[in-house]
Design a protein around this motif. Structure first.
Motif, PDB file in Angstrom:
ATOM      1  N   ASP A   1     -14.572  29.344  16.222  1.00 43.75           N
ATOM      2  CA  ASP A   1     -14.058  28.421  15.220  1.00 43.75           C
ATOM      3  C   ASP A   1     -12.711  28.909  14.708  1.00 43.75           C
ATOM      4  O   ASP A   1     -12.348  30.081  14.868  1.00 43.75           O
ATOM      5  N   ILE A   2     -12.004  27.995  14.068  1.00 42.44           N
ATOM      6  CA  ILE A   2     -10.733  28.330  13.443  1.00 42.44           C
ATOM      7  C   ILE A   2     -10.951  28.494  11.947  1.00 42.44           C
ATOM      8  O   ILE A   2     -11.627  27.689  11.313  1.00 42.44           O
ATOM      9  N   ASN A   3     -10.390  29.543  11.388  1.00 37.43           N
ATOM     10  CA  ASN A   3     -10.432  29.749   9.944  1.00 37.43           C
ATOM     11  C   ASN A   3      -9.362  28.858   9.320  1.00 37.43           C
ATOM     12  O   ASN A   3      -8.165  29.162   9.392  1.00 37.43           O
ATOM     13  N   VAL A   4      -9.800  27.743   8.749  1.00 37.03           N
ATOM     14  CA  VAL A   4      -8.854  26.730   8.254  1.00 37.03           C
ATOM     15  C   VAL A   4      -7.947  27.273   7.153  1.00 37.03           C
ATOM     16  O   VAL A   4      -6.726  27.029   7.184  1.00 37.03           O
ATOM     17  N   PRO A   5      -8.449  28.008   6.138  1.00 36.08           N
ATOM     18  CA  PRO A   5      -7.533  28.549   5.124  1.00 36.08           C
ATOM     19  C   PRO A   5      -6.461  29.456   5.720  1.00 36.08           C
ATOM     20  O   PRO A   5      -5.298  29.426   5.279  1.00 36.08           O
ATOM     21  N   VAL A   6      -6.828  30.266   6.723  1.00 39.61           N
ATOM     22  CA  VAL A   6      -5.830  31.123   7.368  1.00 39.61           C
ATOM     23  C   VAL A   6      -4.794  30.271   8.101  1.00 39.61           C
ATOM     24  O   VAL A   6      -3.594  30.527   8.028  1.00 39.61           O
ATOM     25  N   PHE A   7      -5.265  29.240   8.805  1.00 41.01           N
ATOM     26  CA  PHE A   7      -4.344  28.336   9.506  1.00 41.01           C
ATOM     27  C   PHE A   7      -3.361  27.692   8.536  1.00 41.01           C
ATOM     28  O   PHE A   7      -2.150  27.666   8.784  1.00 41.01           O
ATOM     29  N   LEU A   8      -3.862  27.175   7.419  1.00 38.44           N
ATOM     30  CA  LEU A   8      -2.992  26.521   6.444  1.00 38.44           C
ATOM     31  C   LEU A   8      -1.999  27.506   5.840  1.00 38.44           C
ATOM     32  O   LEU A   8      -0.838  27.157   5.585  1.00 38.44           O
ATOM     33  N   SER A   9      -2.446  28.744   5.629  1.00 32.52           N
ATOM     34  CA  SER A   9      -1.550  29.767   5.110  1.00 32.52           C
ATOM     35  C   SER A   9      -0.468  30.112   6.130  1.00 32.52           C
ATOM     36  O   SER A   9       0.716  30.241   5.784  1.00 32.52           O
ATOM     37  N   GLU A  10      -0.883  30.271   7.390  1.00 26.35           N
ATOM     38  CA  GLU A  10       0.091  30.552   8.458  1.00 26.35           C
ATOM     39  C   GLU A  10       1.123  29.436   8.555  1.00 26.35           C
ATOM     40  O   GLU A  10       2.326  29.683   8.698  1.00 26.35           O
ATOM     41  N   LYS A  11       0.636  28.203   8.479  1.00 29.04           N
ATOM     42  CA  LYS A  11       1.534  27.045   8.598  1.00 29.04           C
ATOM     43  C   LYS A  11       2.497  26.966   7.419  1.00 29.04           C
ATOM     44  O   LYS A  11       3.677  26.632   7.585  1.00 29.04           O
ATOM     45  N   ALA A  12       1.999  27.280   6.223  1.00 26.89           N
ATOM     46  CA  ALA A  12       2.828  27.170   5.022  1.00 26.89           C
ATOM     47  C   ALA A  12       3.887  28.261   4.935  1.00 26.89           C
ATOM     48  O   ALA A  12       4.948  28.063   4.325  1.00 26.89           O
ATOM     49  N   THR A  13       3.609  29.417   5.531  1.00 27.43           N
ATOM     50  CA  THR A  13       4.515  30.563   5.385  1.00 27.43           C
ATOM     51  C   THR A  13       5.195  30.947   6.695  1.00 27.43           C
ATOM     52  O   THR A  13       5.834  31.999   6.771  1.00 27.43           O
ATOM     53  N   GLY A  14       5.078  30.097   7.725  1.00 28.67           N
ATOM     54  CA  GLY A  14       5.545  30.464   9.064  1.00 28.67           C
ATOM     55  C   GLY A  14       6.994  30.132   9.358  1.00 28.67           C
ATOM     56  O   GLY A  14       7.321  29.738  10.495  1.00 28.67           O
ATOM     57  N   ASN A  15       7.862  30.299   8.394  1.00 30.77           N
ATOM     58  CA  ASN A  15       9.263  29.914   8.603  1.00 30.77           C
ATOM     59  C   ASN A  15       9.957  30.790   9.657  1.00 30.77           C
ATOM     60  O   ASN A  15      10.824  30.310  10.399  1.00 30.77           O
TER      61      ASN A  15
END
Length: 216
Positions: A38-52
């Motif tokens: 499975d994918i850890n959704v909170p980690v994914f959202l954090s990666e996406k939000a801070t992945g500049n």
């Protein structure tokens, strides 16, 4: 085996949609580890939000024609891939599958064509431990890949796979305890690829008796 290469590789994942491409990645993980992930959704959202930084790398590669123009979809896929949940046992199974010529030793399902295993573990040996890779080859001498989550997966070709997990990292982004465990195993059981006097009997007895780390 750094961010730029991982993004470029993710861009190569086939599929008519983002969902189909993600399913392809998850199925690959399943073949390697022998279980669903499975994918850890909170980690994914954090990666996406801070992945500049990753976005900047990706757009620079796009400028040079190294990736396709479906870049935002690929970046989402990359961030999801970075958020797949695995444990120490999974890391050991991944390495064991490569050590076994690309076939999962428990399920007997092929994860990767045997023809490509040599290529994968060669890159792991030379580049898998970030800026510590040269020192790693000297001290440990095994194809391995570390992650900033604290995991290390290491391959002993034709013998076994090692998986370690310990989050505290050194200055180069590798698990401090994970490196120490691998150094001790290599020293005690002669696992270094370039060791010409391997104590095979001791290693065989140890594998039969089990161990305190996750090794397959």
């Amino acid at each position: 085996m750094v961010n730029a290469g991982a993004i470029a590789t993710t861009d190569l994942i086939k599929g008519a949609s983002a969902t189909e491409r993600l399913k392809r990645i998850l199925d690959m993980f399943r073949r390697y580890t022998g279980r669903e992930h499975d994918i850890n959704v909170p980690v994914f959202l954090s990666e996406k939000a801070t992945g500049n930084r990753n976005r900047a790398i990706a757009y620079l590669m796009l400028n040079f024609g190294m990736v396709t123009d479906r870049l935002e979809e690929t970046l989402d896929l990359y961030f999801q891939q970075c958020s797949i949940l695995v444990n120490g046992h999974d890391l050991a199974m991944m390495a064991a599958t490569l050590a076994n010529g690309g076939v999962n030793p428990v399920t007997q399902e092929r994860a990767i064509d045997e023809h490509y295993v040599q290529d994968v573990i060669s890159v792991m040996l030379t580049c898998g431990m970030f800026d510590y890779s040269g020192e790693w080859i000297y001290r440990v001498g095994l194809p391995a890949k570390s992650g900033v989550g604290g995991g290390i997966t290491a391959v002993v070709p034709s013998k076994l796979g090692i998986g370690t997990f310990s989050p505290p990292l050194d200055a180069k982004g590798n698990s401090i305890r994970g490196i120490k465990v691998c150094e001790d195993l290599v020293r005690d059981f002669g696992l270094h690829l370039f060791n010409v006097a391997k104590p095979e009997r001791v290693l065989a007895e140890w594998l039969e008796g089990g161990s305190s780390v996750d090794v397959w």
